[in-house]
Design a protein around this motif. Sequence first.
Motif, PDB file in Angstrom:
ATOM      1  N   LEU A  33       0.826  -1.211   0.000  1.00  0.00           N
ATOM      2  CA  LEU A  33       0.000   0.000   0.000  1.00  0.00           C
ATOM      3  C   LEU A  33       0.862   1.265   0.000  1.00  0.00           C
ATOM      4  O   LEU A  33       0.530   2.264  -0.634  1.00  0.00           O
ATOM      5  CB  LEU A  33      -0.905  -0.032   1.228  1.00  0.00           C
ATOM      6  N   ALA A  34       2.003   1.215   0.692  1.00  0.00           N
ATOM      7  CA  ALA A  34       2.843   2.411   0.811  1.00  0.00           C
ATOM      8  C   ALA A  34       3.494   2.780  -0.520  1.00  0.00           C
ATOM      9  O   ALA A  34       3.896   3.912  -0.713  1.00  0.00           O
ATOM     10  CB  ALA A  34       3.921   2.184   1.862  1.00  0.00           C
ATOM     11  N   GLU A  35       3.605   1.800  -1.449  1.00  0.00           N
ATOM     12  CA  GLU A  35       4.264   2.074  -2.726  1.00  0.00           C
ATOM     13  C   GLU A  35       3.271   2.311  -3.846  1.00  0.00           C
ATOM     14  O   GLU A  35       3.649   2.783  -4.912  1.00  0.00           O
ATOM     15  CB  GLU A  35       5.128   0.870  -3.128  1.00  0.00           C
ATOM     16  N   ALA A  36       1.987   1.942  -3.644  1.00  0.00           N
ATOM     17  CA  ALA A  36       1.027   1.918  -4.746  1.00  0.00           C
ATOM     18  C   ALA A  36       0.781   3.318  -5.296  1.00  0.00           C
ATOM     19  O   ALA A  36       0.649   4.270  -4.534  1.00  0.00           O
ATOM     20  CB  ALA A  36      -0.276   1.322  -4.253  1.00  0.00           C
ATOM     21  N   ALA A  84       0.860   7.718  -2.891  1.00  0.00           N
ATOM     22  CA  ALA A  84       0.157   7.502  -4.154  1.00  0.00           C
ATOM     23  C   ALA A  84       0.044   8.798  -4.944  1.00  0.00           C
ATOM     24  O   ALA A  84       0.216   9.892  -4.411  1.00  0.00           O
ATOM     25  CB  ALA A  84      -1.222   6.950  -3.871  1.00  0.00           C
ATOM     26  N   ARG A  85      -0.243   8.654  -6.246  1.00  0.00           N
ATOM     27  CA  ARG A  85      -0.538   9.825  -7.075  1.00  0.00           C
ATOM     28  C   ARG A  85      -2.012  10.163  -6.967  1.00  0.00           C
ATOM     29  O   ARG A  85      -2.387  11.323  -7.022  1.00  0.00           O
ATOM     30  CB  ARG A  85      -0.175   9.535  -8.536  1.00  0.00           C
ATOM     31  N   LYS A 116       1.173  12.787   1.168  1.00  0.00           N
ATOM     32  CA  LYS A 116       1.891  13.058  -0.072  1.00  0.00           C
ATOM     33  C   LYS A 116       1.053  12.819  -1.325  1.00  0.00           C
ATOM     34  O   LYS A 116       1.569  12.890  -2.418  1.00  0.00           O
ATOM     35  CB  LYS A 116       3.154  12.190  -0.114  1.00  0.00           C
ATOM     36  N   VAL A 117      -0.218  12.504  -1.140  1.00  0.00           N
ATOM     37  CA  VAL A 117      -1.056  12.190  -2.307  1.00  0.00           C
ATOM     38  C   VAL A 117      -1.334  13.473  -3.099  1.00  0.00           C
ATOM     39  O   VAL A 117      -1.685  14.502  -2.531  1.00  0.00           O
ATOM     40  CB  VAL A 117      -2.378  11.544  -1.857  1.00  0.00           C
ATOM     41  N   LEU A 164      10.643  20.613   1.171  1.00  0.00           N
ATOM     42  CA  LEU A 164       9.839  21.621   0.500  1.00  0.00           C
ATOM     43  C   LEU A 164       8.375  21.259   0.661  1.00  0.00           C
ATOM     44  O   LEU A 164       8.007  20.107   0.518  1.00  0.00           O
ATOM     45  CB  LEU A 164      10.150  21.647  -0.989  1.00  0.00           C
ATOM     46  N   ILE A 165       7.557  22.248   0.961  1.00  0.00           N
ATOM     47  CA  ILE A 165       6.131  21.958   1.003  1.00  0.00           C
ATOM     48  C   ILE A 165       5.474  22.709  -0.151  1.00  0.00           C
ATOM     49  O   ILE A 165       6.049  23.627  -0.725  1.00  0.00           O
ATOM     50  CB  ILE A 165       5.488  22.375   2.341  1.00  0.00           C
ATOM     51  N   GLY A 166       4.276  22.275  -0.474  1.00  0.00           N
ATOM     52  CA  GLY A 166       3.535  22.964  -1.526  1.00  0.00           C
ATOM     53  C   GLY A 166       3.778  22.392  -2.893  1.00  0.00           C
ATOM     54  O   GLY A 166       2.966  22.577  -3.787  1.00  0.00           O
ATOM     55  N   SER A 167       4.881  21.657  -3.074  1.00  0.00           N
ATOM     56  CA  SER A 167       5.130  21.113  -4.402  1.00  0.00           C
ATOM     57  C   SER A 167       4.165  19.986  -4.714  1.00  0.00           C
ATOM     58  O   SER A 167       3.793  19.782  -5.856  1.00  0.00           O
ATOM     59  CB  SER A 167       6.571  20.630  -4.506  1.00  0.00           C
ATOM     60  N   ALA A 168       3.749  19.224  -3.675  1.00  0.00           N
ATOM     61  CA  ALA A 168       2.779  18.163  -3.915  1.00  0.00           C
ATOM     62  C   ALA A 168       1.475  18.462  -3.228  1.00  0.00           C
ATOM     63  O   ALA A 168       0.506  17.766  -3.431  1.00  0.00           O
ATOM     64  CB  ALA A 168       3.313  16.836  -3.391  1.00  0.00           C
TER      65      ALA A 168
END
Lengths: 357, 243
Positions: free
Chosen positions: A238-241, A295-296, A315-316, B198-202
Amino acid sequence: MTGRPRRDPRAERARCLVPGGVRPRLVRAGWDGVLTAEAGPRPPAVVCIEEPAFWVAAIVETPEGRPDRWGRQVLGAARVLAGAEGGVVALVTGVEAGHGVGEGGADRVVVLDIAIGPEAMPGVMLAALAPFAPRHVVMAETPAGGDWARRLAARSGWSIQAGIEMLNARQALRPVGAMRRERAAAPARVLTVPIDRVAPYGGMRREGRGCVPPDVPVLEARVQVGPVVLAQAAEMPLAEAPFVMAAGQGVRDFDSFHALSRFLGATEGASRVVCDAGLMPRGAQVGASGTVLDARCYLAFGIAGAPQHLQGLGKVEHVVAVNTDLHAAIVARAGLAIIADAQAVMPALLDLLREEG
Amino acid sequence: MRGVVLLSGGIDPVSGRPAVPRGEVAAIGLALSAGGAVGGLHVGEGSVAQRQAGGYGLERVDCLRGGGDAVAILAAHLSAPPPDLVLAGSRACGGEDSGMLPYLLAERLGWPLLAGVMAIGAVADGWLSVTIGLPLGARQEARIRLPCILCAHDAAPAPPFVFDRARRVVVRTVDVSDAPPVPVVEGVERPYRARPRLIGSAGPGGGGTVLENPEPAEAARVLLAHLRALGMLGSSEGASIDA
C-alpha cells in the motif's frame, strides 16, 4: 485668468487607456509598441544564452515524456549552481523528451536513448558531456539516477556528494555518519538530489535548444537487462502503490468495491472503522495508525476524512471523494468531490466500465 | 559458488552503537540464497557489528587491518584468489555513507556491477540471473557475467538473526600492507539537524470541483473522465484483464 491653457484630466486619461481588456490599463509612457504587442497573444519571453562562462549539467529522467516534480527540482538545482553567468545543459533520458525542459531552466537539451544499459551509461554520458566540460553534474537520487551518478563518478574519478539536503552556489550540505552528523562543503563535481530538497526553477523560460546526442559504439556488454515487469495492483504494498481506492463506513457493498478495484487497477485501502469491523484486512488501513500513502491518486468511497485518516494522505497529489456529506473534511481536500451514495455510484461506474469494454 | 559480503563499520542511526545496516543484512541473505561458502570482509578493526553479521548466517569474517584506501586494500585482497560473487549493501552506515565503495571496487577490479538486487537466480555459462527491484513494486530480470559485484536492495528478504551463530562465528584479523592514503575530505562536520522538506510542491489541491447529488450515471461518467484526465487508467487496462 492666466494665459495658461487649461488641463483636461479626463481626456488625458482616455488617451492613456489601452483598449480591450476588462480592467482599465493606463500607459503613461506612450503608445509606441503597445498596440503592436496587444495585437496578438504575446509569445512568452525566452532567455537565450550563446556562450556561457561555464556549464552545469543536469541529468533528468522523463518517465512520462516530460520532467516530473523531481526532474524539475534537479533542473532547479543545476540552475542554482549555474547562477547568472552559467548555462545548464540537460541530458534527458527518454524518447519524446524535449517538452518542458526549457521551462524547467535548461539552455541546451541532449536526448539520450533510454535503452542504454546501466553499464554503458557512464561512457555515453561522458561522451555527451565532453563538449560542455561541465563544472557540476546534478542527478536525482532515484534508484536509476543514483546508480548512474555513482558509475559516472567511479569512471571519471570526479568527486561526488550523494543525497544533498541543502544547496546554494557556495556550499552543499549532506548527512554523514548514519544521519547523525552532517557535512557542509563546496559543491562537488557530481551531486545527487533527494526529492523535495531543492526548489524547482521559477524564473523566465530558457531556450532548451536541442543538441545532437553522441554516437557511442556499444561495447561487449557484461550486463544484460530485460524488460520492466510492472507489479499487479492487488499485490502491491500500500505504501508504494500509485493508485489507491479506499472504502469507509459509507461502503456496504464490498462485492462492487472489489470488482471496481480490479477494473480500475487500483490497490485497495480502507479506513480504521472498516478494518476494525473486520470487513477489510488490517494491512489495508490508511492513516496515522495504518499506512501513510505515497500515491498519485486516492479514490475515497464513503470516507468522511477524520484528521487521523487525512494524515495518511500526506503526499497524495490527487484526491477524489464520493461521500454523502457535503461538509465532510475530505470534500475540502478533494480535487473532485461527488456528493452521492457510494452504493449507487459504484455499480454505475462498473456498468460504464463494462460498456466501454 | 564462493561469495563474499562486504561489511562496513556500521552503527545504529538512533543509538549510535555498532549494528549491521539493513542493506548488508539483505546482502547476506542474497549470498546465502546463491549457495556455497559465504564469508564476510571488513576493512579495519573488527567490532561487535561484524560478530552480529555472523548471526545472520556468515561462517567467517575477515577483518583486514591496514591503513589507507579501503578500495585498494579490498581490491588487493579480492584479486588474490577471486571469489565468484561480491555482495554489498546499498550504502554504508556510519562513515561517509556515499555508497561509492562497490562502484570504485568494480571499476578497480574491472568487474560488472548491478545495484538494487532483490533476488539471485541460477548460473548458466558463467552468467548469473538476478532480479532487480524498481519503485512501485516493479521488477526487472537481468543477467550479469561472473565474477561480479551486486548491491542488495534494502527491501530484499533478510535472513533471521540467530544468537548462537553470532557467538560461534570466526572473526579473523588479517594484517595487510598499507595502501596509499585517501585524500582528506574537506568541509565542516557538525551534528545533524533535520531540515524541513519543501512543502507545496505536492501539497493538497483543495477547493476542487464539487458535484452535488448527481444521477449515479452522471457521477460515474464525471468520475471516469476525471481519472482518465489524471492518467490513472491508461496503464492499468492490461492489469484489469488478467487480475
